[in-house]
Design a protein around this motif. Structure first.
Motif, PDB file in Angstrom:
ATOM      1  N   ILE A   7      40.610  60.301  74.185  1.00 34.39           N
ATOM      2  CA  ILE A   7      39.599  59.314  74.555  1.00 34.39           C
ATOM      3  C   ILE A   7      39.294  59.444  76.041  1.00 34.39           C
ATOM      4  N   PHE A   8      38.040  59.667  76.353  1.00 31.66           N
ATOM      5  CA  PHE A   8      37.553  59.747  77.728  1.00 31.66           C
ATOM      6  C   PHE A   8      36.953  58.382  78.045  1.00 31.66           C
ATOM      7  N   VAL A   9      37.557  57.680  78.989  1.00 31.79           N
ATOM      8  CA  VAL A   9      37.233  56.275  79.223  1.00 31.79           C
ATOM      9  C   VAL A   9      36.670  56.088  80.629  1.00 31.79           C
ATOM     10  N   GLY A  10      35.626  55.288  80.725  1.00 31.97           N
ATOM     11  CA  GLY A  10      35.079  54.900  82.023  1.00 31.97           C
ATOM     12  C   GLY A  10      35.792  53.662  82.542  1.00 31.97           C
ATOM     13  N   ASP A  11      35.345  53.177  83.673  1.00 35.17           N
ATOM     14  CA  ASP A  11      35.934  51.964  84.245  1.00 35.17           C
ATOM     15  C   ASP A  11      35.760  50.780  83.296  1.00 35.17           C
ATOM     16  N   VAL A  12      36.752  49.927  83.244  1.00 35.15           N
ATOM     17  CA  VAL A  12      36.682  48.720  82.431  1.00 35.15           C
ATOM     18  C   VAL A  12      35.708  47.752  83.096  1.00 35.15           C
ATOM     19  N   THR A  13      34.715  47.322  82.333  1.00 32.12           N
ATOM     20  CA  THR A  13      33.716  46.387  82.850  1.00 32.12           C
ATOM     21  C   THR A  13      33.830  45.005  82.212  1.00 32.12           C
ATOM     22  N   ASP A  14      34.648  44.887  81.160  1.00 30.68           N
ATOM     23  CA  ASP A  14      34.856  43.606  80.488  1.00 30.68           C
ATOM     24  C   ASP A  14      36.355  43.443  80.233  1.00 30.68           C
ATOM     25  N   GLU A  15      37.025  42.776  81.154  1.00 31.37           N
ATOM     26  CA  GLU A  15      38.482  42.610  81.076  1.00 31.37           C
ATOM     27  C   GLU A  15      38.912  41.819  79.841  1.00 31.37           C
ATOM     28  N   ASP A  16      38.146  40.806  79.469  1.00 32.41           N
ATOM     29  CA  ASP A  16      38.496  40.015  78.295  1.00 32.41           C
ATOM     30  C   ASP A  16      38.453  40.859  77.025  1.00 32.41           C
ATOM     31  N   ALA A  17      37.428  41.676  76.894  1.00 36.37           N
ATOM     32  CA  ALA A  17      37.323  42.565  75.731  1.00 36.37           C
ATOM     33  C   ALA A  17      38.473  43.574  75.722  1.00 36.37           C
TER      34      ALA A  17
END
Length: 97
Positions: A7-17
């Motif tokens: 999994i290639f992941v970008g920065d987390v933009t929704d901490e709750d999710a």
């Protein structure tokens, strides 16, 4: 042979999710005997179009990796993962230990 999600992941933009996904992921991982290995990409990620980290999830087999992804529990959890950050996921077979 083992199965993997890469999994290639970008920065987390929704901490709750992201937190919700993490909570849902734990029993799924246990059911499919999945082991998560976050790679240290700070010094090794050379070319990226938004990827900030790479996560490898190891399964006992390719069949288990596919069954986990296609299962209803993961499909429910996935909605939080894709809301938390941009990502790309590939499923492969091999031994990348």
């Amino acid at each position: 042979m083992k199965g993997y999600w890469i999994i290639f992941v970008g920065d987390v933009t929704d901490e709750d999710a992201q937190k919700q996904y993490g909570a849902l992921w734990k029993p799924i991982a246990k059911k499919y005997q999945a082991t998560v290995k976050a790679l240290d990409t700070a010094s090794t990620l050379k070319e990226s179009n938004g990827t900030s980290r790479v996560v490898v999830v190891e399964f006992p087999s390719l069949e288990a990796a596919k069954a986990c992804y296609e299962g209803s529990a993961y499909q429910d959890a996935k909605q939080f993962a894709v809301r938390a950050s941009q990502r790309e996921l590939v499923i492969i077979e091999g031994d990348i230990a």
